[in-house]
Design a protein around this motif. Sequence first.
Motif, PDB file in Angstrom:
ATOM      1  N   VAL A  94      32.319  29.217  33.408  1.00 24.61           N
ATOM      2  CA  VAL A  94      31.967  27.811  32.740  1.00 24.61           C
ATOM      3  C   VAL A  94      32.900  26.854  33.469  1.00 24.61           C
ATOM      4  O   VAL A  94      34.105  26.530  33.315  1.00 24.61           O
ATOM      5  CB  VAL A  94      32.506  28.029  31.405  1.00 24.61           C
ATOM      6  N   ASN A  95      32.007  25.795  34.032  1.00 30.33           N
ATOM      7  CA  ASN A  95      32.431  24.626  34.646  1.00 30.33           C
ATOM      8  C   ASN A  95      32.534  23.595  33.370  1.00 30.33           C
ATOM      9  O   ASN A  95      31.517  22.848  33.708  1.00 30.33           O
ATOM     10  CB  ASN A  95      31.872  24.606  35.938  1.00 30.33           C
ATOM     11  N   VAL A  96      33.503  23.365  32.879  1.00 29.68           N
ATOM     12  CA  VAL A  96      33.208  22.056  31.727  1.00 29.68           C
ATOM     13  C   VAL A  96      33.445  20.816  32.504  1.00 29.68           C
ATOM     14  O   VAL A  96      32.697  19.831  32.027  1.00 29.68           O
ATOM     15  CB  VAL A  96      34.532  22.299  30.775  1.00 29.68           C
ATOM     16  N   THR A  97      34.288  20.664  33.443  1.00 32.26           N
ATOM     17  CA  THR A  97      34.270  19.449  34.227  1.00 32.26           C
ATOM     18  C   THR A  97      32.691  18.890  34.874  1.00 32.26           C
ATOM     19  O   THR A  97      32.793  17.667  34.732  1.00 32.26           O
ATOM     20  CB  THR A  97      35.355  19.696  35.141  1.00 32.26           C
ATOM     21  N   ASN A  98      32.107  19.919  35.457  1.00 23.94           N
ATOM     22  CA  ASN A  98      30.885  19.520  35.883  1.00 23.94           C
ATOM     23  C   ASN A  98      29.596  19.652  35.065  1.00 23.94           C
ATOM     24  O   ASN A  98      28.634  19.416  35.534  1.00 23.94           O
ATOM     25  CB  ASN A  98      30.603  20.158  37.325  1.00 23.94           C
ATOM     26  N   GLY A  99      30.074  20.433  33.885  1.00 27.08           N
ATOM     27  CA  GLY A  99      29.047  20.670  32.943  1.00 27.08           C
ATOM     28  C   GLY A  99      27.812  21.921  33.482  1.00 27.08           C
ATOM     29  O   GLY A  99      26.556  21.609  33.235  1.00 27.08           O
ATOM     30  N   ASN A 100      28.353  22.726  34.017  1.00 27.66           N
ATOM     31  CA  ASN A 100      27.284  23.773  34.315  1.00 27.66           C
ATOM     32  C   ASN A 100      28.057  25.040  34.364  1.00 27.66           C
ATOM     33  O   ASN A 100      29.174  25.366  33.995  1.00 27.66           O
ATOM     34  CB  ASN A 100      26.997  23.544  35.847  1.00 27.66           C
ATOM     35  N   LEU A 101      27.165  26.276  34.485  1.00 29.77           N
ATOM     36  CA  LEU A 101      27.676  27.563  34.437  1.00 29.77           C
ATOM     37  C   LEU A 101      27.111  28.259  35.855  1.00 29.77           C
ATOM     38  O   LEU A 101      26.037  27.771  36.266  1.00 29.77           O
ATOM     39  CB  LEU A 101      27.026  28.264  33.327  1.00 29.77           C
ATOM     40  N   ASP A 102      28.126  29.066  36.278  1.00 33.03           N
ATOM     41  CA  ASP A 102      27.716  29.755  37.500  1.00 33.03           C
ATOM     42  C   ASP A 102      27.598  31.339  37.176  1.00 33.03           C
ATOM     43  O   ASP A 102      28.804  31.680  36.506  1.00 33.03           O
ATOM     44  CB  ASP A 102      28.906  29.385  38.740  1.00 33.03           C
ATOM     45  N   LEU A 103      26.632  31.877  37.463  1.00 34.17           N
ATOM     46  CA  LEU A 103      26.555  33.387  37.270  1.00 34.17           C
ATOM     47  C   LEU A 103      26.403  34.150  38.740  1.00 34.17           C
ATOM     48  O   LEU A 103      25.752  33.809  39.507  1.00 34.17           O
ATOM     49  CB  LEU A 103      25.228  33.663  36.572  1.00 34.17           C
ATOM     50  N   GLN A 104      27.291  35.290  38.499  1.00 37.16           N
ATOM     51  CA  GLN A 104      27.229  36.086  39.860  1.00 37.16           C
ATOM     52  C   GLN A 104      27.584  37.579  39.389  1.00 37.16           C
ATOM     53  O   GLN A 104      28.340  37.854  38.506  1.00 37.16           O
ATOM     54  CB  GLN A 104      28.319  35.467  40.682  1.00 37.16           C
TER      55      GLN A 104
END
Length: 179
Positions: free
Chosen positions: A57-67
């Motif tokens: 959860v990248n709150v700073t950039n407003g996105n989620l990365d899934l791996q």
Amino acid sequence: MTWSTNPNEPDSPPVIFTSSALTAQLLMCDLWWVVHHMIQRKEADHATQGDGLHIYVNVTNGNLDLQWLNTDQEAVGDWIYTVLLPELSAASLEHEEGAGHFEGVVGVAIFWVVEDHDDLCEEEPHREGWREGLRPLNFGKQDQAPDYTHPAYDFKMPKTPLPIYTSSDAMTEIERVYI
């Protein structure tokens, strides 16, 4: 809700999902869609040894990365999938809780996806009038018929356990999401 390729990778499959979700209910559906897409592409992405999923959860950039993760919690596969949340991020900037609002909406959506997938795998009985799988968009509203209008309801999720882990720019340790 749109899928796109990674513009920095010429051979990228659709790995970027742009969500317009502002609520945990809509984000829950978008995450279900993304996880289903990743499961469908698992072999093509060389991630067959992946038995867990990490959501950063990248709150700073407003996105989620899934791996995908293997049993040793090491990243596997060719691609990181990204869920862009521009509208939720912008709304959080205006919200009195700020980043806490973003984290709260994302956290609840992830929890519901984990809970619904666990129930599906364990063949838990679903509530009367509900479909198997993902809960309706308007669950908890007793006086309304279940709302299954989101495209994610068209996807059949495999009944294979899938541990989901999270971390964030504020919490860097990877932790499993438990119900």
